[in-house]
Scaffold this motif. Structure first.
Motif, PDB file in Angstrom:
ATOM      1  N   ALA A  18       8.706  47.850  43.638  1.00  0.00           N
ATOM      2  CA  ALA A  18       8.494  48.613  44.579  1.00  0.00           C
ATOM      3  C   ALA A  18       9.644  48.015  45.659  1.00  0.00           C
ATOM      4  O   ALA A  18       9.663  46.718  46.069  1.00  0.00           O
ATOM      5  CB  ALA A  18       7.146  48.556  45.649  1.00  0.00           C
ATOM      6  N   GLY A  21       6.645  47.520  50.337  1.00  0.00           N
ATOM      7  CA  GLY A  21       5.163  47.684  50.320  1.00  0.00           C
ATOM      8  C   GLY A  21       4.413  48.678  50.955  1.00  0.00           C
ATOM      9  O   GLY A  21       4.533  48.882  52.179  1.00  0.00           O
ATOM     10  N   SER A  23       1.325  52.389  50.073  1.00  0.00           N
ATOM     11  CA  SER A  23       1.105  53.367  49.165  1.00  0.00           C
ATOM     12  C   SER A  23       2.333  53.845  48.511  1.00  0.00           C
ATOM     13  O   SER A  23       3.182  54.214  49.163  1.00  0.00           O
ATOM     14  CB  SER A  23       0.394  54.596  49.653  1.00  0.00           C
ATOM     15  OG  SER A  23       1.311  55.300  50.416  1.00  0.00           O
ATOM     16  N   GLN A  24       2.387  53.748  47.413  1.00  0.00           N
ATOM     17  CA  GLN A  24       3.896  53.636  46.668  1.00  0.00           C
ATOM     18  C   GLN A  24       4.570  55.344  46.182  1.00  0.00           C
ATOM     19  O   GLN A  24       3.655  55.944  45.762  1.00  0.00           O
ATOM     20  CB  GLN A  24       3.862  53.016  45.453  1.00  0.00           C
ATOM     21  CG  GLN A  24       5.375  52.667  45.052  1.00  0.00           C
ATOM     22  CD  GLN A  24       5.568  51.460  44.179  1.00  0.00           C
ATOM     23  OE1 GLN A  24       4.788  50.404  44.346  1.00  0.00           O
ATOM     24  NE2 GLN A  24       6.573  51.475  43.319  1.00  0.00           N
ATOM     25  N   ALA A  75       3.317  45.054  45.899  1.00  0.00           N
ATOM     26  CA  ALA A  75       3.808  46.487  45.484  1.00  0.00           C
ATOM     27  C   ALA A  75       3.717  46.468  43.808  1.00  0.00           C
ATOM     28  O   ALA A  75       3.687  45.660  42.965  1.00  0.00           O
ATOM     29  CB  ALA A  75       5.495  46.164  45.684  1.00  0.00           C
ATOM     30  N   PHE A  76       3.834  47.925  43.372  1.00  0.00           N
ATOM     31  CA  PHE A  76       3.512  48.164  42.000  1.00  0.00           C
ATOM     32  C   PHE A  76       4.851  47.861  41.386  1.00  0.00           C
ATOM     33  O   PHE A  76       5.936  47.883  41.889  1.00  0.00           O
ATOM     34  CB  PHE A  76       3.185  49.424  41.838  1.00  0.00           C
ATOM     35  CG  PHE A  76       1.859  50.108  42.167  1.00  0.00           C
ATOM     36  CD1 PHE A  76       0.763  49.392  41.565  1.00  0.00           C
ATOM     37  CD2 PHE A  76       1.886  51.022  43.151  1.00  0.00           C
ATOM     38  CE1 PHE A  76      -0.534  50.030  42.059  1.00  0.00           C
ATOM     39  CE2 PHE A  76       0.659  51.286  43.693  1.00  0.00           C
ATOM     40  CZ  PHE A  76      -0.549  50.822  43.028  1.00  0.00           C
ATOM     41  N   TRP A 122      -8.231  54.104  42.414  1.00  0.00           N
ATOM     42  CA  TRP A 122      -6.952  54.331  42.622  1.00  0.00           C
ATOM     43  C   TRP A 122      -7.037  55.954  43.127  1.00  0.00           C
ATOM     44  O   TRP A 122      -7.889  56.643  42.928  1.00  0.00           O
ATOM     45  CB  TRP A 122      -6.432  54.591  41.208  1.00  0.00           C
ATOM     46  CG  TRP A 122      -6.346  53.150  40.592  1.00  0.00           C
ATOM     47  CD1 TRP A 122      -7.152  52.165  39.972  1.00  0.00           C
ATOM     48  CD2 TRP A 122      -4.857  52.590  39.996  1.00  0.00           C
ATOM     49  NE1 TRP A 122      -7.011  51.499  39.339  1.00  0.00           N
ATOM     50  CE2 TRP A 122      -5.241  51.464  39.284  1.00  0.00           C
ATOM     51  CE3 TRP A 122      -3.846  52.757  40.546  1.00  0.00           C
ATOM     52  CZ2 TRP A 122      -4.429  50.488  38.916  1.00  0.00           C
ATOM     53  CZ3 TRP A 122      -2.771  51.899  39.983  1.00  0.00           C
ATOM     54  CH2 TRP A 122      -2.979  50.813  39.373  1.00  0.00           C
ATOM     55  N   ARG A 149       2.135  59.934  46.386  1.00  0.00           N
ATOM     56  CA  ARG A 149       1.960  58.260  46.784  1.00  0.00           C
ATOM     57  C   ARG A 149       0.890  57.606  46.108  1.00  0.00           C
ATOM     58  O   ARG A 149      -0.335  58.231  46.252  1.00  0.00           O
ATOM     59  CB  ARG A 149       2.252  58.140  48.152  1.00  0.00           C
ATOM     60  CG  ARG A 149       3.272  58.619  49.119  1.00  0.00           C
ATOM     61  CD  ARG A 149       3.316  58.649  50.506  1.00  0.00           C
ATOM     62  NE  ARG A 149       3.556  57.043  50.729  1.00  0.00           N
ATOM     63  CZ  ARG A 149       4.968  56.496  50.619  1.00  0.00           C
ATOM     64  NH1 ARG A 149       5.905  57.542  50.633  1.00  0.00           N
ATOM     65  NH2 ARG A 149       5.219  55.261  50.903  1.00  0.00           N
ATOM     66  N   SER A 151      -1.916  54.593  45.272  1.00  0.00           N
ATOM     67  CA  SER A 151      -2.710  53.441  45.915  1.00  0.00           C
ATOM     68  C   SER A 151      -3.446  53.005  44.958  1.00  0.00           C
ATOM     69  O   SER A 151      -4.325  53.586  43.975  1.00  0.00           O
ATOM     70  CB  SER A 151      -3.131  53.895  47.257  1.00  0.00           C
ATOM     71  OG  SER A 151      -4.018  54.917  47.083  1.00  0.00           O
ATOM     72  N   VAL A 269      -0.408  48.403  48.817  1.00  0.00           N
ATOM     73  CA  VAL A 269      -0.693  49.598  48.016  1.00  0.00           C
ATOM     74  C   VAL A 269      -2.077  50.349  48.402  1.00  0.00           C
ATOM     75  O   VAL A 269      -2.800  50.651  47.524  1.00  0.00           O
ATOM     76  CB  VAL A 269      -0.559  49.415  46.552  1.00  0.00           C
ATOM     77  CG1 VAL A 269       0.814  48.842  46.088  1.00  0.00           C
ATOM     78  CG2 VAL A 269      -1.583  48.257  46.127  1.00  0.00           C
TER      79      VAL A 269
END
Length: 307
Positions: A18, A21, A23-24, A75-76, A122, A149, A151, A269
């Motif tokens: 990501a 940082g 909710s991606q 971050a993912f 999730w 997005r 999370s 996230v």
């Protein structure tokens, strides 16, 4: 060998950490969205976009860190090849979903979600973050897109608190509030002159107005940063000139509406959170009470003045 190296280079480019940082952001204008998570905590997000079916692998992050200068935010890692760039095989076939029906808190903009045996949640949310301010219709391709997005979290959601009162001879509606996570303010350390966060901790508050002078329905009023050190913010619904780069449409009227809502991208996230409320008719006693509330919310923050 050069061709083989090029292929592997392109595959590696599909695995992305990501950049900021939050909710991606996974996709824009996604349809037919699905979410599966295996026992290793790897999520497969499926969706249709740009005329094809996508399967995206995401993993390696949960919750958020509190603001810390020079430190990375949670971050993912994201593999847009569905696992091929990471494992040299796609994971969709034979992927064992260990995630159960969602039992977490109610979320704004919710698309789908699930809850793992360990109690972590999730979720996928979708909303129009990039709309232009001041009630204008989108004029660039990405402004009207709906962002999907992702999370992953445990425990409490971020807390977005907003109050409405009155400003400048009580003629204009005024919003003030703060964003916190686990009791700590949410804010960044760097930002552009236009209020765009310059690090992974900064957050904008996106405010919409309903049935206003801009027209019927919800319109984007404005977006602005939560303040460094406090997570506080304040905003008056005054007339505005268009911002640099906006169409030449003349001075915009006050965006006073029947209702207001605000959305903030979650830290790390953690999910995005939203608030909605209606302005009240002026009340002198309530106005005095809200002055005290402003002082408590702003604390040492001098960028907002009690009104």
């Amino acid at each position: 060998m050069r061709r083989l190296a090029l292929v592997f280079g392109l595959l590696a480019a599909l695995v992305l950490p990501a950049g900021a940082g939050a909710s991606q952001l996974i996709a824009r204008d996604a349809k037919d969205v699905t979410l599966r998570v295996n026992a290793r905590g790897q999520a497969l997000v499926g969706y249709h976009a740009k005329g094809k079916r996508w399967t995206v692998l995401a993993w390696g992050a949960i919750n958020a860190r509190h603001p810390a200068p020079g430190q990375p935010q949670v971050a993912f890692r994201v593999d847009y090849s569905g696992g091929w760039a990471t494992y040299r095989r796609t994971l969709a076939r034979g992927f064992r979903n260990a995630c159960r029906p969602y039992t977490g808190p109610t979320l704004a903009w919710f698309v789908t979600g699930c809850t793992m045996p360990d109690g972590s949640h999730w979720a996928l949310q979708a909303w129009q973050r990039g709309l232009p301010n001041l009630g204008l219709d989108p004029w660039k391709p990405l402004q009207g897109s709906v962002e999907l997005r992702l999370s992953h979290w445990t425990g409490e959601l971020p807390k977005l608190e907003i109050w409405t009162n009155w400003a400048y001879s009580k003629r204009f509606d005024h919003l003030f509030g703060r964003i916190t996570y686990l009791g700590q303010p949410v804010y960044g350390f760097l930002a552009s002159s236009k209020g765009v966060p310059g690090d992974a901790f900064g957050r904008n508050v996106y405010v919409d107005t309903f049935n206003s002078a801009y027209g019927p329905g919800w319109k984007r009023e404005n977006s602005f940063l939560s303040h460094r050190g406090t997570g506080a913010f304040c905003y008056g619904l005054y007339p505005h000139d268009p911002y640099p780069g906006y169409p030449a449409v003349g001075r915009r009227p006050p965006g006073k509406g029947e209702r207001y809502r605000a959305t903030v991208v979650g830290p790390g996230v953690v999910p995005d959170v939203s608030w909605e409320g209606a302005p009240a008719a002026y009340d002198e006693a309530l106005d005095r009470q809200l002055l005290d509330t402003q002082r408590a919310v702003y604390g040492p923050d001098t960028r907002c003045k009690p009104l």
